[in-house]
Design a protein around this motif. Sequence first.
Motif, PDB file in Angstrom:
ATOM      1  N   PHE A 250       0.854  -1.188   0.000  1.00  0.00           N
ATOM      2  CA  PHE A 250       0.000   0.000   0.000  1.00  0.00           C
ATOM      3  C   PHE A 250       0.891   1.240   0.000  1.00  0.00           C
ATOM      4  CE2 PHE A 250      -2.406  -3.442   1.972  1.00  0.00           C
ATOM      5  CZ  PHE A 250      -3.551  -3.434   1.197  1.00  0.00           C
ATOM      6  N   LEU A 251       0.305   2.395  -0.345  1.00  0.00           N
ATOM      7  CA  LEU A 251       1.113   3.588  -0.590  1.00  0.00           C
ATOM      8  C   LEU A 251       1.445   4.381   0.659  1.00  0.00           C
ATOM      9  CD1 LEU A 251      -0.496   4.931  -3.896  1.00  0.00           C
ATOM     10  CD2 LEU A 251       1.540   3.513  -3.596  1.00  0.00           C
ATOM     11  N   GLY A 252       0.827   4.062   1.789  1.00  0.00           N
ATOM     12  CA  GLY A 252       1.106   4.799   3.006  1.00  0.00           C
ATOM     13  C   GLY A 252       0.176   5.990   3.189  1.00  0.00           C
ATOM     14  N   VAL A 253       0.139   6.501   4.410  1.00  0.00           N
ATOM     15  CA  VAL A 253      -0.729   7.633   4.741  1.00  0.00           C
ATOM     16  C   VAL A 253      -0.213   8.880   4.039  1.00  0.00           C
ATOM     17  CG1 VAL A 253      -1.484   9.122   6.627  1.00  0.00           C
ATOM     18  CG2 VAL A 253      -1.445   6.638   6.939  1.00  0.00           C
ATOM     19  N   HIS A 254      -1.109   9.593   3.365  1.00  0.00           N
ATOM     20  CA  HIS A 254      -0.719  10.780   2.608  1.00  0.00           C
ATOM     21  C   HIS A 254      -1.801  11.856   2.690  1.00  0.00           C
ATOM     22  CE1 HIS A 254      -2.607   7.806  -0.161  1.00  0.00           C
ATOM     23  NE2 HIS A 254      -3.278   8.856  -0.594  1.00  0.00           N
ATOM     24  N   PHE A 255      -1.505  13.019   2.147  1.00  0.00           N
ATOM     25  CA  PHE A 255      -2.442  14.147   2.126  1.00  0.00           C
ATOM     26  C   PHE A 255      -2.963  14.339   0.697  1.00  0.00           C
ATOM     27  CE2 PHE A 255       0.204  15.127   5.805  1.00  0.00           C
ATOM     28  CZ  PHE A 255      -0.716  15.585   6.739  1.00  0.00           C
ATOM     29  N   THR A 256      -4.264  14.512   0.576  1.00  0.00           N
ATOM     30  CA  THR A 256      -4.885  14.698  -0.735  1.00  0.00           C
ATOM     31  C   THR A 256      -5.845  15.878  -0.688  1.00  0.00           C
ATOM     32  OG1 THR A 256      -4.823  12.313  -1.130  1.00  0.00           O
ATOM     33  CG2 THR A 256      -6.235  13.628  -2.574  1.00  0.00           C
ATOM     34  N   ARG A 257      -5.571  16.897  -1.501  1.00  0.00           N
ATOM     35  CA  ARG A 257      -6.559  17.972  -1.660  1.00  0.00           C
ATOM     36  C   ARG A 257      -7.632  17.489  -2.624  1.00  0.00           C
ATOM     37  NH1 ARG A 257      -7.294  23.095  -0.470  1.00  0.00           N
ATOM     38  NH2 ARG A 257      -5.218  23.309   0.447  1.00  0.00           N
ATOM     39  N   MET A 258      -8.880  17.504  -2.181  1.00  0.00           N
ATOM     40  CA  MET A 258      -9.985  17.027  -2.992  1.00  0.00           C
ATOM     41  C   MET A 258     -10.469  18.138  -3.918  1.00  0.00           C
ATOM     42  SD  MET A 258     -10.126  13.979  -1.617  1.00  0.00           S
ATOM     43  CE  MET A 258     -11.699  13.170  -1.888  1.00  0.00           C
ATOM     44  N   ILE A 259     -11.261  17.784  -4.908  1.00  0.00           N
ATOM     45  CA  ILE A 259     -11.718  18.768  -5.878  1.00  0.00           C
ATOM     46  C   ILE A 259     -12.669  19.786  -5.248  1.00  0.00           C
ATOM     47  CG2 ILE A 259     -13.741  17.489  -6.703  1.00  0.00           C
ATOM     48  CD1 ILE A 259     -11.168  19.489  -8.838  1.00  0.00           C
ATOM     49  N   ASP A 260     -13.277  19.442  -4.097  1.00  0.00           N
ATOM     50  CA  ASP A 260     -14.162  20.395  -3.416  1.00  0.00           C
ATOM     51  C   ASP A 260     -13.414  21.301  -2.445  1.00  0.00           C
ATOM     52  OD1 ASP A 260     -13.558  18.696  -1.332  1.00  0.00           O
ATOM     53  OD2 ASP A 260     -15.623  18.076  -0.928  1.00  0.00           O
ATOM     54  N   GLY A 261     -12.076  21.179  -2.401  1.00  0.00           N
ATOM     55  CA  GLY A 261     -11.274  22.047  -1.549  1.00  0.00           C
ATOM     56  C   GLY A 261     -10.932  21.466  -0.196  1.00  0.00           C
ATOM     57  N   THR A 262     -11.588  20.391   0.205  1.00  0.00           N
ATOM     58  CA  THR A 262     -11.238  19.753   1.469  1.00  0.00           C
ATOM     59  C   THR A 262      -9.902  19.028   1.317  1.00  0.00           C
ATOM     60  OG1 THR A 262     -12.467  17.743   0.890  1.00  0.00           O
ATOM     61  CG2 THR A 262     -13.668  19.458   2.095  1.00  0.00           C
ATOM     62  N   VAL A 263      -9.275  18.726   2.449  1.00  0.00           N
ATOM     63  CA  VAL A 263      -8.005  18.009   2.439  1.00  0.00           C
ATOM     64  C   VAL A 263      -8.158  16.766   3.296  1.00  0.00           C
ATOM     65  CG1 VAL A 263      -5.555  18.061   3.029  1.00  0.00           C
ATOM     66  CG2 VAL A 263      -6.663  20.114   2.112  1.00  0.00           C
ATOM     67  N   HIS A 264      -7.971  15.606   2.684  1.00  0.00           N
ATOM     68  CA  HIS A 264      -8.080  14.336   3.388  1.00  0.00           C
ATOM     69  C   HIS A 264      -6.693  13.780   3.678  1.00  0.00           C
ATOM     70  CE1 HIS A 264     -12.506  13.384   2.124  1.00  0.00           C
ATOM     71  NE2 HIS A 264     -12.353  14.568   2.650  1.00  0.00           N
ATOM     72  N   ALA A 265      -6.591  13.093   4.812  1.00  0.00           N
ATOM     73  CA  ALA A 265      -5.331  12.508   5.248  1.00  0.00           C
ATOM     74  C   ALA A 265      -5.552  11.029   5.517  1.00  0.00           C
ATOM     75  CB  ALA A 265      -4.831  13.213   6.505  1.00  0.00           C
ATOM     76  N   GLY A 266      -4.782  10.185   4.843  1.00  0.00           N
ATOM     77  CA  GLY A 266      -4.928   8.740   4.968  1.00  0.00           C
ATOM     78  C   GLY A 266      -4.601   8.106   3.627  1.00  0.00           C
ATOM     79  N   PRO A 267      -4.977   6.882   3.433  1.00  0.00           N
ATOM     80  CA  PRO A 267      -5.648   5.998   4.382  1.00  0.00           C
ATOM     81  C   PRO A 267      -4.659   5.041   5.043  1.00  0.00           C
ATOM     82  CG  PRO A 267      -5.792   5.035   2.208  1.00  0.00           C
ATOM     83  CD  PRO A 267      -4.953   6.284   2.065  1.00  0.00           C
ATOM     84  N   ASN A 268      -5.133   4.411   6.101  1.00  0.00           N
ATOM     85  CA  ASN A 268      -4.457   3.224   6.585  1.00  0.00           C
ATOM     86  C   ASN A 268      -4.979   2.039   5.764  1.00  0.00           C
ATOM     87  OD1 ASN A 268      -7.042   3.066   7.523  1.00  0.00           O
ATOM     88  ND2 ASN A 268      -6.512   2.717   9.655  1.00  0.00           N
ATOM     89  N   ALA A 269      -4.671   0.834   6.153  1.00  0.00           N
ATOM     90  CA  ALA A 269      -5.152  -0.344   5.415  1.00  0.00           C
ATOM     91  C   ALA A 269      -5.358  -1.479   6.400  1.00  0.00           C
ATOM     92  CB  ALA A 269      -4.164  -0.746   4.327  1.00  0.00           C
ATOM     93  N   VAL A 270      -6.613  -1.713   6.786  1.00  0.00           N
ATOM     94  CA  VAL A 270      -6.926  -2.758   7.754  1.00  0.00           C
ATOM     95  C   VAL A 270      -7.933  -3.729   7.152  1.00  0.00           C
ATOM     96  CG1 VAL A 270      -6.441  -1.338   9.773  1.00  0.00           C
ATOM     97  CG2 VAL A 270      -8.741  -1.320   8.804  1.00  0.00           C
TER      98      VAL A 270
END
Length: 410
Positions: A250-270
């Motif tokens: 898996f790619l690891g926890v990262h930061f992603t700015r979404m197209i609506d302007g929010t910023v998501h952080a993740g994911p883990n993988a369980v």
Amino acid sequence: MYDYAVIGGGIVGLAAAIAVGKRYPTARIVVLEKEQTWASHQTGNNSGVIHSGIYYKPGSYKAQFCREGNRSMVEFCQQHNIAHEVCGKVIVATEQHELPILENLYQRGLANGLKVNQLSAQQVKEIEPHVQCLAGLRVPSTGIVDYKQVCQKYVEIFQAQAGELRLNTQVQKITSRSDYTVLETNNGTFETRFVINCAGLHSDRIARLTKANPEAKIVPFRGEYYELKPEKRYLVNSLIYPVPNPAFPFLGVHFTRMIDGTVHAGPNAVLSFKREGYHKTDFNLRDLTEVMTYSGFWKLAAKHASEGLQEMVRSYSKTAFVRSLQRLIPEVTEADVIPTHAGVRAQALRPDGQLVDDFLLVSSQNALHVCNAPSPAATSSLEIGKAIASKIPEQSLLASSDCCLVTTNS
């Protein structure tokens, strides 16, 4: 009688329907989706990234389809006025031992025909001022989009092709005849000359209903996200990824700015205890039993026991999750993030414990099964659709193509 029936109304199923409709414009095609809406699962709960293709083995389906899909997805969004942004991303090394891995990733990007720029720590800061790292890469072709909007446009295009769409229609039994197939659903019976299985989290089960053996089982991994509070969104300009652990798939926890302007952080993988389990408490006895009695899962778990334990700790400990984020942006605190949606990745796993690391297409009598299409399937959807259409002649005989296509009559 339909010529083609597509099972699954996610982004791959809809793209396949469009592509087959273009190749055979007089064919009668139906898409069967068990949910009330399109793109309800993997497509509707992903991170919205238009991937570049930097991570994938050169020559693989993922590398080829993602690189071409990046281009075709951006062109599609431009053509149909779908909000998107080619913002680029940075991949950063925060520890010395990651620097050789970063160099290998750079070489892989070049081998995949991508534009990739090597960055010093100071150059990373010019792009993402709040990141602390030793070095980085910039991949300018990475973008963001809302894939649910993309799917809605796919639906409109398919309708314009005179295709039929059936929501609330779950395939429960499949009976193969010599020259056609009977699909029994909760919403009637459908006869078709050819089946295209794009059922995502249930693709292996649909394949087995046709007596096909994909030689792999879907194991669901839940990816949980946090979201930066609005007043902290300034910390991230675009997309920030760590160097992936080459020993962990898996790619690891990262930061992603979404197209609506929010910023998501993740994911883990369980491990998810339900194939469509978006919450920690979601549970399905059949789904969990299949995983717990599958030898491939225990071989995978033994191989990645340490990493798996860390993922579980992050799932239940906000402190541990934020600690992973702080490797990239040290000033992020627990007070800066709040829980948001989760997604479930439909990952095919072989009996020997090896994760299927490429898109997997399996053929059987009068059917083609897409049995592994996790990320970057959304980015690659138009290209996967074209590949599916190219492998399906008007006659219900599927010609084998290459090593990534498994043919089975068992």
